[in-house]
Design a protein around this motif. Structure first.
Motif, PDB file in Angstrom:
ATOM      1  N   ASP A  99     -14.592  44.267  -5.339  1.00  0.00           N
ATOM      2  CA  ASP A  99     -15.463  44.468  -6.488  1.00  0.00           C
ATOM      3  C   ASP A  99     -14.797  44.833  -7.858  1.00  0.00           C
ATOM      4  OD1 ASP A  99     -17.696  44.694  -4.660  1.00  0.00           O
ATOM      5  OD2 ASP A  99     -17.499  46.583  -4.228  1.00  0.00           O
ATOM      6  N   GLU A 100     -13.605  45.705  -7.839  1.00  0.00           N
ATOM      7  CA  GLU A 100     -13.050  45.856  -8.828  1.00  0.00           C
ATOM      8  C   GLU A 100     -12.276  44.618  -9.652  1.00  0.00           C
ATOM      9  OE1 GLU A 100      -9.407  48.612 -10.336  1.00  0.00           O
ATOM     10  OE2 GLU A 100     -10.152  48.865  -8.621  1.00  0.00           O
ATOM     11  N   MET A 101     -11.882  43.660  -8.675  1.00  0.00           N
ATOM     12  CA  MET A 101     -11.377  42.351  -8.791  1.00  0.00           C
ATOM     13  C   MET A 101     -12.274  41.463  -9.423  1.00  0.00           C
ATOM     14  SD  MET A 101      -8.043  40.541  -7.685  1.00  0.00           S
ATOM     15  CE  MET A 101      -7.672  39.118  -7.649  1.00  0.00           C
ATOM     16  N   THR A 102     -13.422  41.434  -9.005  1.00  0.00           N
ATOM     17  CA  THR A 102     -14.552  40.487  -9.546  1.00  0.00           C
ATOM     18  C   THR A 102     -14.868  40.947 -10.584  1.00  0.00           C
ATOM     19  OG1 THR A 102     -15.587  40.468  -7.381  1.00  0.00           O
ATOM     20  CG2 THR A 102     -16.936  39.882  -8.927  1.00  0.00           C
ATOM     21  N   ASP A 112     -22.311  39.718  -7.853  1.00  0.00           N
ATOM     22  CA  ASP A 112     -21.878  40.670  -6.834  1.00  0.00           C
ATOM     23  C   ASP A 112     -23.093  41.541  -6.602  1.00  0.00           C
ATOM     24  OD1 ASP A 112     -20.522  43.158  -5.526  1.00  0.00           O
ATOM     25  OD2 ASP A 112     -18.783  42.740  -6.843  1.00  0.00           O
ATOM     26  N   ASN A 113     -23.268  41.776  -5.447  1.00  0.00           N
ATOM     27  CA  ASN A 113     -24.607  42.539  -4.965  1.00  0.00           C
ATOM     28  C   ASN A 113     -24.382  44.068  -4.478  1.00  0.00           C
ATOM     29  OD1 ASN A 113     -23.727  41.257  -2.593  1.00  0.00           O
ATOM     30  ND2 ASN A 113     -25.871  40.874  -2.026  1.00  0.00           N
ATOM     31  N   ASP A 114     -23.063  44.648  -4.385  1.00  0.00           N
ATOM     32  CA  ASP A 114     -22.839  45.876  -3.987  1.00  0.00           C
ATOM     33  C   ASP A 114     -23.659  46.813  -4.877  1.00  0.00           C
ATOM     34  OD1 ASP A 114     -21.339  45.715  -1.725  1.00  0.00           O
ATOM     35  OD2 ASP A 114     -19.258  45.973  -2.679  1.00  0.00           O
ATOM     36  N   VAL A 157     -18.583  31.398 -13.507  1.00  0.00           N
ATOM     37  CA  VAL A 157     -19.340  32.582 -12.632  1.00  0.00           C
ATOM     38  C   VAL A 157     -18.212  33.175 -11.906  1.00  0.00           C
ATOM     39  CG1 VAL A 157     -21.259  33.371 -11.329  1.00  0.00           C
ATOM     40  CG2 VAL A 157     -21.591  31.627 -13.109  1.00  0.00           C
ATOM     41  N   VAL A 158     -17.990  34.312 -11.980  1.00  0.00           N
ATOM     42  CA  VAL A 158     -17.031  34.769 -10.730  1.00  0.00           C
ATOM     43  C   VAL A 158     -17.823  35.438  -9.446  1.00  0.00           C
ATOM     44  CG1 VAL A 158     -15.536  36.605 -10.372  1.00  0.00           C
ATOM     45  CG2 VAL A 158     -15.554  35.628 -12.794  1.00  0.00           C
ATOM     46  N   VAL A 159     -17.663  34.903  -8.379  1.00  0.00           N
ATOM     47  CA  VAL A 159     -18.542  35.390  -7.214  1.00  0.00           C
ATOM     48  C   VAL A 159     -17.609  36.090  -6.481  1.00  0.00           C
ATOM     49  CG1 VAL A 159     -19.779  34.337  -5.519  1.00  0.00           C
ATOM     50  CG2 VAL A 159     -19.846  33.179  -7.580  1.00  0.00           C
ATOM     51  N   ASN A 160     -18.237  37.249  -5.753  1.00  0.00           N
ATOM     52  CA  ASN A 160     -17.686  38.051  -4.847  1.00  0.00           C
ATOM     53  C   ASN A 160     -18.220  37.609  -3.476  1.00  0.00           C
ATOM     54  OD1 ASN A 160     -17.299  39.979  -2.801  1.00  0.00           O
ATOM     55  ND2 ASN A 160     -17.009  41.589  -4.378  1.00  0.00           N
ATOM     56  N   PHE A 161     -17.297  36.735  -2.564  1.00  0.00           N
ATOM     57  CA  PHE A 161     -17.548  36.043  -1.518  1.00  0.00           C
ATOM     58  C   PHE A 161     -17.769  37.002  -0.517  1.00  0.00           C
ATOM     59  CE2 PHE A 161     -14.961  32.022  -2.303  1.00  0.00           C
ATOM     60  CZ  PHE A 161     -15.812  31.347  -3.265  1.00  0.00           C
TER      61      PHE A 161
END
Length: 165
Positions: free
Chosen positions: A146-149, A162-164, A48-52
């Protein structure tokens, strides 16, 4: 009664050709044979990739009730810590964290600009990593994290958090 049989609840698949992941009780993180994306690559449910920044900001807003206009950073690493701990210990998945380099955050009441070592350690011990997104100026690069995630998840063919909007 026969007429109402068609009204029974059904499970609809809104994934447009993508197969849903197994239930958490099934072998955590196992590659499922035969489950592929439209490009023919197997999905990897073990990562899972997480946007910290998004997870920490959401925690800061919803749990700690911080406002976007306050002088303290919105992002709090306690929310990231809880998220990573849940993913690693309860769901038993590898965590790849994505965050801006030199992200202004709060951890345990103190401002900091790096990822706390315990979070880095949890990610690395799970088999994942922490990826730093470089700061790029310009309005079009505002959502570089976000793009990197998304790119990290695409490269690994895994899920991302990612919750954007």
């Amino acid at each position: 009664r026969e007429a109402y049989r068609d009204l029974a609840p059904r499970r609809f698949d809104f994934s447009f050709g993508l197969v849903q992941p197994p239930a958490p009780a099934a072998a955590h993180g196992a590659m499922i044979a035969g489950v592929m994306d439209p490009e023919g690559r197997p999905f990897d449910w073990s990562v899972v990739v997480v946007n910290f920044a998004n997870v920490g900001a959401h925690f800061g807003e919803r749990v700690l009730r911080r406002k976007r206009t306050s002088l303290t950073p919105l992002v709090d690493y306690e929310g990231v810590r809880r998220c990573v701990r849940h993913l690693v210990e309860d769901m038993r998945v590898k965590v790849v964290g994505v965050v801006f380099a030199q992200q202004w955050c709060v951890d345990k009441g103190r401002p900091r600009r790096d990822v706390p070592p315990d979070i880095v350690r949890m990610c690395e011990e799970s088999g994942g990593s922490v990826e730093l997104t470089p700061r790029v100026s310009g309005v079009q690069h505002r959502s570089a994290d976000d793009e990197m995630t998304i790119k990290c998840a695409y490269r690994r063919n895994s899920r991302f958090l990612d919750n954007d909007n």
